[in-house]
Motif scaffolding. Structure first.
Motif, PDB file in Angstrom:
ATOM      1  N   ALA A  78       0.833  -1.203   0.000  1.00  0.00           N
ATOM      2  CA  ALA A  78       0.000   0.000   0.000  1.00  0.00           C
ATOM      3  C   ALA A  78       0.869   1.256   0.000  1.00  0.00           C
ATOM      4  CB  ALA A  78      -0.924  -0.006   1.220  1.00  0.00           C
ATOM      5  N   LYS A  79       1.969   1.230   0.744  1.00  0.00           N
ATOM      6  CA  LYS A  79       2.871   2.376   0.794  1.00  0.00           C
ATOM      7  C   LYS A  79       3.557   2.594  -0.551  1.00  0.00           C
ATOM      8  CE  LYS A  79       5.166   5.725   2.746  1.00  0.00           C
ATOM      9  NZ  LYS A  79       4.468   7.015   3.022  1.00  0.00           N
ATOM     10  N   ILE A  80       3.956   1.504  -1.197  1.00  0.00           N
ATOM     11  CA  ILE A  80       4.566   1.601  -2.523  1.00  0.00           C
ATOM     12  C   ILE A  80       3.583   2.222  -3.507  1.00  0.00           C
ATOM     13  CG2 ILE A  80       5.408   0.255  -4.485  1.00  0.00           C
ATOM     14  CD1 ILE A  80       6.542  -1.753  -2.400  1.00  0.00           C
ATOM     15  N   THR A  81       2.328   1.777  -3.444  1.00  0.00           N
ATOM     16  CA  THR A  81       1.299   2.318  -4.333  1.00  0.00           C
ATOM     17  C   THR A  81       1.070   3.801  -4.066  1.00  0.00           C
ATOM     18  OG1 THR A  81       0.210   0.158  -4.415  1.00  0.00           O
ATOM     19  CG2 THR A  81      -1.088   2.069  -5.107  1.00  0.00           C
ATOM     20  N   GLU A  82       1.014   4.165  -2.793  1.00  0.00           N
ATOM     21  CA  GLU A  82       0.813   5.572  -2.427  1.00  0.00           C
ATOM     22  C   GLU A  82       1.960   6.444  -2.931  1.00  0.00           C
ATOM     23  OE1 GLU A  82       0.591   8.460   1.518  1.00  0.00           O
ATOM     24  OE2 GLU A  82       0.897   6.306   1.747  1.00  0.00           O
ATOM     25  N   VAL A 114      -5.546   7.017  -3.806  1.00  0.00           N
ATOM     26  CA  VAL A 114      -4.926   6.663  -2.524  1.00  0.00           C
ATOM     27  C   VAL A 114      -4.117   7.845  -1.993  1.00  0.00           C
ATOM     28  CG1 VAL A 114      -3.272   5.121  -1.387  1.00  0.00           C
ATOM     29  CG2 VAL A 114      -4.872   4.210  -3.096  1.00  0.00           C
ATOM     30  N   ALA A 115      -3.333   8.472  -2.859  1.00  0.00           N
ATOM     31  CA  ALA A 115      -2.538   9.633  -2.444  1.00  0.00           C
ATOM     32  C   ALA A 115      -3.421  10.818  -2.083  1.00  0.00           C
ATOM     33  CB  ALA A 115      -1.555  10.017  -3.548  1.00  0.00           C
ATOM     34  N   LYS A 116      -4.559  10.947  -2.754  1.00  0.00           N
ATOM     35  CA  LYS A 116      -5.495  12.025  -2.381  1.00  0.00           C
ATOM     36  C   LYS A 116      -6.096  11.760  -1.002  1.00  0.00           C
ATOM     37  CE  LYS A 116      -7.953  15.647  -2.492  1.00  0.00           C
ATOM     38  NZ  LYS A 116      -8.094  15.570  -1.025  1.00  0.00           N
ATOM     39  N   ALA A 117      -6.379  10.496  -0.723  1.00  0.00           N
ATOM     40  CA  ALA A 117      -6.963  10.141   0.571  1.00  0.00           C
ATOM     41  C   ALA A 117      -6.011  10.443   1.728  1.00  0.00           C
ATOM     42  CB  ALA A 117      -7.365   8.664   0.590  1.00  0.00           C
ATOM     43  N   THR A 118      -4.711  10.395   1.452  1.00  0.00           N
ATOM     44  CA  THR A 118      -3.726  10.703   2.489  1.00  0.00           C
ATOM     45  C   THR A 118      -3.306  12.171   2.456  1.00  0.00           C
ATOM     46  OG1 THR A 118      -1.910  10.012   1.033  1.00  0.00           O
ATOM     47  CG2 THR A 118      -2.814   8.351   2.518  1.00  0.00           C
ATOM     48  N   HIS A 119      -3.969  12.962   1.598  1.00  0.00           N
ATOM     49  CA  HIS A 119      -3.741  14.415   1.489  1.00  0.00           C
ATOM     50  C   HIS A 119      -2.331  14.769   1.010  1.00  0.00           C
ATOM     51  CE1 HIS A 119      -7.549  14.761   3.560  1.00  0.00           C
ATOM     52  NE2 HIS A 119      -7.085  14.065   4.587  1.00  0.00           N
ATOM     53  N   ARG A 120      -1.733  13.866   0.247  1.00  0.00           N
ATOM     54  CA  ARG A 120      -0.405  14.156  -0.290  1.00  0.00           C
ATOM     55  C   ARG A 120      -0.481  14.797  -1.670  1.00  0.00           C
ATOM     56  NH1 ARG A 120       3.482   9.087   0.304  1.00  0.00           N
ATOM     57  NH2 ARG A 120       4.958  10.658  -0.476  1.00  0.00           N
ATOM     58  N   VAL A 147     -10.404   1.032  -0.498  1.00  0.00           N
ATOM     59  CA  VAL A 147     -10.511  -0.101   0.443  1.00  0.00           C
ATOM     60  C   VAL A 147      -9.136  -0.434   1.023  1.00  0.00           C
ATOM     61  CG1 VAL A 147     -11.001  -2.563   0.653  1.00  0.00           C
ATOM     62  CG2 VAL A 147     -12.573  -1.080  -0.610  1.00  0.00           C
ATOM     63  N   GLN A 148      -8.115  -0.495   0.169  1.00  0.00           N
ATOM     64  CA  GLN A 148      -6.770  -0.806   0.653  1.00  0.00           C
ATOM     65  C   GLN A 148      -6.205   0.344   1.484  1.00  0.00           C
ATOM     66  OE1 GLN A 148      -5.339  -3.883   0.312  1.00  0.00           O
ATOM     67  NE2 GLN A 148      -7.376  -4.338  -0.515  1.00  0.00           N
ATOM     68  N   TRP A 149      -6.549   1.573   1.115  1.00  0.00           N
ATOM     69  CA  TRP A 149      -6.158   2.716   1.946  1.00  0.00           C
ATOM     70  C   TRP A 149      -6.742   2.581   3.338  1.00  0.00           C
ATOM     71  CZ3 TRP A 149      -9.981   6.174   3.755  1.00  0.00           C
ATOM     72  CH2 TRP A 149      -9.504   7.218   4.522  1.00  0.00           C
ATOM     73  N   ILE A 179      -3.420   1.936   5.299  1.00  0.00           N
ATOM     74  CA  ILE A 179      -2.744   3.239   5.385  1.00  0.00           C
ATOM     75  C   ILE A 179      -3.417   4.147   6.413  1.00  0.00           C
ATOM     76  CG2 ILE A 179      -2.100   5.334   4.129  1.00  0.00           C
ATOM     77  CD1 ILE A 179      -1.970   3.663   1.583  1.00  0.00           C
ATOM     78  N   ARG A 180      -4.727   4.229   6.373  1.00  0.00           N
ATOM     79  CA  ARG A 180      -5.459   5.093   7.313  1.00  0.00           C
ATOM     80  C   ARG A 180      -5.173   4.683   8.741  1.00  0.00           C
ATOM     81  NH1 ARG A 180     -10.370   4.482   9.936  1.00  0.00           N
ATOM     82  NH2 ARG A 180     -11.452   6.430  10.465  1.00  0.00           N
ATOM     83  N   GLU A 181      -4.965   5.669   9.587  1.00  0.00           N
ATOM     84  CA  GLU A 181      -4.753   5.395  11.015  1.00  0.00           C
ATOM     85  C   GLU A 181      -6.076   5.084  11.656  1.00  0.00           C
ATOM     86  OE1 GLU A 181      -2.611   8.415  13.016  1.00  0.00           O
ATOM     87  OE2 GLU A 181      -0.916   8.385  11.630  1.00  0.00           O
TER      88      GLU A 181
END
Length: 274
Positions: free
Chosen positions: A8-12, A90-96, A265-267, A271-273
Motif C-alpha cells: 500500500a505504501k509503494i502504491t501511495e 490513494v494519495a489524495k486520501a492521504t492528502h499528499r 478499500v486498501q487505503w 494506510i489510514r490510522e
C-alpha cells in the motif's frame, strides 16, 4: 514479498510521483502505454482468428493470457495507464496530492492513452494487417468491436467496474514482487480473468473499436469479398455508438472499480490510522 502494508505504501508513493511530476512526462508515458495495450489487443485478435473450432472458454483463456503482455509492458516500462492511474486516489486520501493534481493526471493520461491506441490503429491499417488469414483477422476485429457497442449502458458500466478491479489487483500485487519475474508472473491471471470474461477496459477499447470503425467505414471491396460479408452488417460501427454506448460508461465503471473497490478499500485497511 512485501507485506500488504508495504504494498500500500509503494502504491501511495507511486501515486504521488505520478501526480506531482511534470505532466508532459506523464503524457508521453501514457502514449506509450496506450500503444502497449493496443498491441496486446493485436496479439489477442491473432489468437482468436480461426479459433471457432476450439472450446469457447479455452480460446478466451488463450486470448486473455496473451493480452496480459500489454499490462506487463506498462508496469516494466513505468508507462502510465489510465485504469491503474485511478489508484492516485490513494494519495489524495492521504492528502499528499490535491484534487486538481489527481484530475489533471487522469485527463493527461487518458488523452495520451487515446493517442497511443489510435496510433496503433493507423499502423495496423497501413500495414494491411486486416487482410491477414484472408481477411479473417479483420473480421475478428469487426465482431469484437460490434459486440462492445451493443451492451446496455448499465452492462457496460458494470463490466468496466469488474475490469478495473482486476487490473488494479494485478498492478497492486505486482508491487509485492521484488524481481521482474515476480511482477510479470503475478499479473498474468488477473488480466486473463478480465479479458477472457469479456470485461470492458476503456484504453483497450480506444484501439479495438476505432479499429473496427476504420474497417467498417474504409475497407476496400476486396476485403468484404474475401470474408463474404455485406458491409451493411457493420454499419453501426461509428463514432457515436463508440462514445455513447461504450467509452463513457466503461470509463466511469473503470474509475469506480479502481478508486472505490481497490484503492480506497486498501487505503482504509493498510494506510489510514485506525
Amino acid at each position: 514479498m512485501f507485506s500488504p502494508a508495504e504494498m500500500a505504501k509503494i502504491t501511495e508513493d507511486g501515486a504521488v510521483y505520478k501526480a506531482t511530476k511534470h505532466q508532459l512526462y506523464s503524457f508521453i508515458s501514457a502514449i506509450i502505454a496506450g500503444g502497449f495495450i493496443a498491441l496486446a489487443f493485436v496479439f489477442y485478435t491473432t489468437t482468436q482468428t480461426g479459433s471457432a473450432d476450439m472450446p469457447w472458454g479455452v480460446a478466451k483463456l488463450i486470448g486473455g493470457t496473451v493480452f496480459s503482455l500489454g499490462v506487463t509492458m506498462c508496469v516494466v516500462f513505468g508507462a502510465e495507464l489510465f485504469t491503474s492511474s485511478t489508484l492516485t486516489a490513494v494519495a489524495k486520501a492521504t492528502h499528499r496530492i490535491t484534487w486538481g493534481q489527481m484530475f489533471k493526471n487522469w485527463l493527461v493520461v487518458y488523452g495520451g492513452n487515446f493517442i497511443g491506441g489510435l496510433s496503433v490503429v493507423a499502423l495496423i491499417w497501413f500495414a494491411g494487417q486486416i487482410m491477414a488469414a484472408n481477411g479473417q483477422w479483420g473480421l475478428t476485429i469487426l465482431k469484437t468491436a460490434q459486440h462492445k457497442i451493443h451492451h446496455t449502458w448499465m452492462e457496460a458500466f458494470t463490466l468496466g467496474i469488474l475490469c478495473n478491479i482486476m487490473v488494479c489487483v494485478a498492478v497492486w500485487m505486482a508491487n509485492a514482487g521484488k524481481s521482474l519475474t515476480d511482477k510479470a508472473f503475478i499479473m498474468i491471471l488477473p488480466i486473463a480473468l478480465f479479458v477472457s470474461s469479456g470485461f470492458e477496459h476503456c484504453v483497450a477499447n480506444m484501439f479495438m473499436i476505432p479499429m473496427g470503425i476504420a474497417i467498417a467505414q474504409g475497407a476496400e471491396p476486396s476485403f468484404w469479398a474475401a470474408i463474404g460479408v455485406d458491409p451493411a452488417t457493420y454499419a453501426d460501427l461509428d463514432l457515436s455508438h463508440f462514445i455513447v454506448k461504450n467509452l463513457i460508461p466503461v470509463t466511469l465503471g473503470n474509475i469506480v472499480g479502481g478508486v472505490f473497490f481497490i484503492g480506497l478499500v486498501q487505503w482504509f485497511l493498510h494506510i489510514r490510522e485506525h
